[in-house]
Design a protein around this motif. Structure first.
Motif, PDB file in Angstrom:
ATOM      1  N   ILE A  54     -28.146  35.280  12.542  1.00  0.00           N
ATOM      2  CA  ILE A  54     -28.146  36.680  13.004  1.00  0.00           C
ATOM      3  C   ILE A  54     -28.011  37.617  11.809  1.00  0.00           C
ATOM      4  CG2 ILE A  54     -26.810  38.401  14.285  1.00  0.00           C
ATOM      5  CD1 ILE A  54     -26.248  36.200  16.364  1.00  0.00           C
ATOM      6  N   ARG A  55     -27.136  37.254  10.864  1.00  0.00           N
ATOM      7  CA  ARG A  55     -26.992  38.086   9.650  1.00  0.00           C
ATOM      8  C   ARG A  55     -28.295  38.144   8.874  1.00  0.00           C
ATOM      9  NH1 ARG A  55     -21.729  35.808   7.557  1.00  0.00           N
ATOM     10  NH2 ARG A  55     -22.854  35.425   5.635  1.00  0.00           N
ATOM     11  N   ARG A  56     -28.962  37.004   8.744  1.00  0.00           N
ATOM     12  CA  ARG A  56     -30.247  36.968   8.023  1.00  0.00           C
ATOM     13  C   ARG A  56     -31.300  37.809   8.748  1.00  0.00           C
ATOM     14  NH1 ARG A  56     -31.124  34.665   3.118  1.00  0.00           N
ATOM     15  NH2 ARG A  56     -33.164  34.108   3.912  1.00  0.00           N
ATOM     16  N   LEU A  57     -31.348  37.705  10.073  1.00  0.00           N
ATOM     17  CA  LEU A  57     -32.286  38.522  10.849  1.00  0.00           C
ATOM     18  C   LEU A  57     -31.986  40.009  10.669  1.00  0.00           C
ATOM     19  CD1 LEU A  57     -32.745  36.675  14.265  1.00  0.00           C
ATOM     20  CD2 LEU A  57     -34.532  37.246  12.623  1.00  0.00           C
ATOM     21  N   ALA A  58     -30.717  40.360  10.705  1.00  0.00           N
ATOM     22  CA  ALA A  58     -30.337  41.758  10.533  1.00  0.00           C
ATOM     23  C   ALA A  58     -30.761  42.278   9.161  1.00  0.00           C
ATOM     24  CB  ALA A  58     -28.832  41.921  10.715  1.00  0.00           C
TER      25      ALA A  58
ATOM     26  N   ASP B 295     -27.152  42.818  23.552  1.00  0.00           N
ATOM     27  CA  ASP B 295     -26.845  41.410  23.835  1.00  0.00           C
ATOM     28  C   ASP B 295     -26.335  40.691  22.591  1.00  0.00           C
ATOM     29  OD1 ASP B 295     -27.684  41.747  26.472  1.00  0.00           O
ATOM     30  OD2 ASP B 295     -29.754  41.227  25.985  1.00  0.00           O
ATOM     31  N   VAL B 296     -26.976  40.969  21.467  1.00  0.00           N
ATOM     32  CA  VAL B 296     -26.570  40.323  20.209  1.00  0.00           C
ATOM     33  C   VAL B 296     -25.153  40.754  19.830  1.00  0.00           C
ATOM     34  CG1 VAL B 296     -27.044  40.217  17.728  1.00  0.00           C
ATOM     35  CG2 VAL B 296     -28.921  40.022  19.369  1.00  0.00           C
ATOM     36  N   SER B 297     -24.865  42.045  19.913  1.00  0.00           N
ATOM     37  CA  SER B 297     -23.530  42.519  19.529  1.00  0.00           C
ATOM     38  C   SER B 297     -22.456  41.995  20.483  1.00  0.00           C
ATOM     39  CB  SER B 297     -23.486  44.042  19.426  1.00  0.00           C
ATOM     40  OG  SER B 297     -23.715  44.636  20.666  1.00  0.00           O
ATOM     41  N   LEU B 298     -22.778  41.863  21.762  1.00  0.00           N
ATOM     42  CA  LEU B 298     -21.816  41.283  22.707  1.00  0.00           C
ATOM     43  C   LEU B 298     -21.515  39.830  22.368  1.00  0.00           C
ATOM     44  CD1 LEU B 298     -22.805  42.596  26.272  1.00  0.00           C
ATOM     45  CD2 LEU B 298     -20.693  42.995  25.025  1.00  0.00           C
ATOM     46  N   ALA B 299     -22.561  39.078  22.063  1.00  0.00           N
ATOM     47  CA  ALA B 299     -22.381  37.664  21.725  1.00  0.00           C
ATOM     48  C   ALA B 299     -21.560  37.506  20.448  1.00  0.00           C
ATOM     49  CB  ALA B 299     -23.735  36.984  21.581  1.00  0.00           C
ATOM     50  N   VAL B 300     -21.849  38.327  19.451  1.00  0.00           N
ATOM     51  CA  VAL B 300     -21.114  38.241  18.183  1.00  0.00           C
ATOM     52  C   VAL B 300     -19.669  38.699  18.381  1.00  0.00           C
ATOM     53  CG1 VAL B 300     -20.983  39.080  15.811  1.00  0.00           C
ATOM     54  CG2 VAL B 300     -23.204  38.497  16.793  1.00  0.00           C
ATOM     55  N   THR B 301     -19.479  39.762  19.148  1.00  0.00           N
ATOM     56  CA  THR B 301     -18.129  40.263  19.406  1.00  0.00           C
ATOM     57  C   THR B 301     -17.292  39.214  20.136  1.00  0.00           C
ATOM     58  OG1 THR B 301     -18.984  42.514  19.529  1.00  0.00           O
ATOM     59  CG2 THR B 301     -16.808  42.153  20.454  1.00  0.00           C
ATOM     60  N   LYS B 302     -17.911  38.480  21.024  1.00  0.00           N
ATOM     61  CA  LYS B 302     -17.210  37.410  21.740  1.00  0.00           C
ATOM     62  C   LYS B 302     -16.700  36.348  20.762  1.00  0.00           C
ATOM     63  CE  LYS B 302     -17.942  33.963  25.323  1.00  0.00           C
ATOM     64  NZ  LYS B 302     -18.951  33.291  26.128  1.00  0.00           N
ATOM     65  N   GLU B 303     -17.477  36.057  19.734  1.00  0.00           N
ATOM     66  CA  GLU B 303     -17.091  35.034  18.757  1.00  0.00           C
ATOM     67  C   GLU B 303     -15.998  35.501  17.803  1.00  0.00           C
ATOM     68  OE1 GLU B 303     -17.841  31.902  18.983  1.00  0.00           O
ATOM     69  OE2 GLU B 303     -19.105  32.395  20.698  1.00  0.00           O
ATOM     70  N   VAL B 304     -15.753  36.810  17.742  1.00  0.00           N
ATOM     71  CA  VAL B 304     -14.668  37.320  16.900  1.00  0.00           C
ATOM     72  C   VAL B 304     -13.335  36.734  17.363  1.00  0.00           C
ATOM     73  CG1 VAL B 304     -13.363  39.416  16.315  1.00  0.00           C
ATOM     74  CG2 VAL B 304     -15.847  39.427  16.188  1.00  0.00           C
TER      75      VAL B 304
END
Length: 167
Positions: A10-14, A27-36
């Motif tokens: 995701i970081r590379r894509l960004a 959706d991407v930010s929700l998924a990443v926020t969940k992993e925090v």
């Protein structure tokens, strides 16, 4: 390891192809926020750094996500692990420098100023200083009466905080 690779991708894509993430940024930010909040500190730190990278590359497109992400990052700024605190603080700094200042200011005031944890209040106060400097005193005080009153109340509350660093 799989979650770490996913966050790295995701970081590379960004960084390299942000237009791909643009249509699915929520959706991407929700998924990443969940992993925090992942129990593995390594995955949690990767997610925090990934959020910072999303803010850095997506800038104003992340405005809609600011409040939820700021709440999560501020929680991690009060974490017992120093390297998690540092990563959360850096990502919040990137957030403040990347999104609309009014959005980041509202999120920091809503989530951090009244928190019971001293570290979270201090972190919110540090980033509020940055936002207020970005906006400028003249513009802040020329806003609506309610927003000016709320800002003054928050500043007075922070100035009277029991922690010296927060003041």
């Amino acid at each position: 390891q799989l979650k770490g690779k996913g966050l790295f991708n995701i970081r590379r894509l960004a960084t390299c192809h942000s237009e791909i993430l643009l249509c699915r940024i929520h959706d991407v930010s929700l998924a990443v926020t969940k992993e925090v909040n992942n129990l593995r500190s390594k995955v949690s730190r990767f997610a925090i750094v990934t959020l910072g990278e999303l803010f850095r590359t997506m800038k104003k497109h992340m405005d809609q996500e600011v409040e939820e992400i700021a709440r999560t990052l501020l929680q991690k700024a009060g974490d017992s692990s120093e390297f998690i605190q540092k990563a959360a603080n850096q990502s919040l700094g990137i957030m403040v420098g990347s999104v609309t200042p009014a959005r980041s200011m509202a999120a920091l005031m809503a989530c951090g100023v009244n928190h019971r944890n001293v570290l979270i209040r201090r972190c919110a106060a540090e980033h509020l200083v940055t936002v207020t400097e970005q906006i400028g005193a003249e513009k802040l005080l020329s806003g609506s009466r309610e927003s000016t009153e709320m800002l003054v109340k928050v500043l007075v509350k922070l100035a009277q905080d029991c922690n010296q660093d927060t003041r």
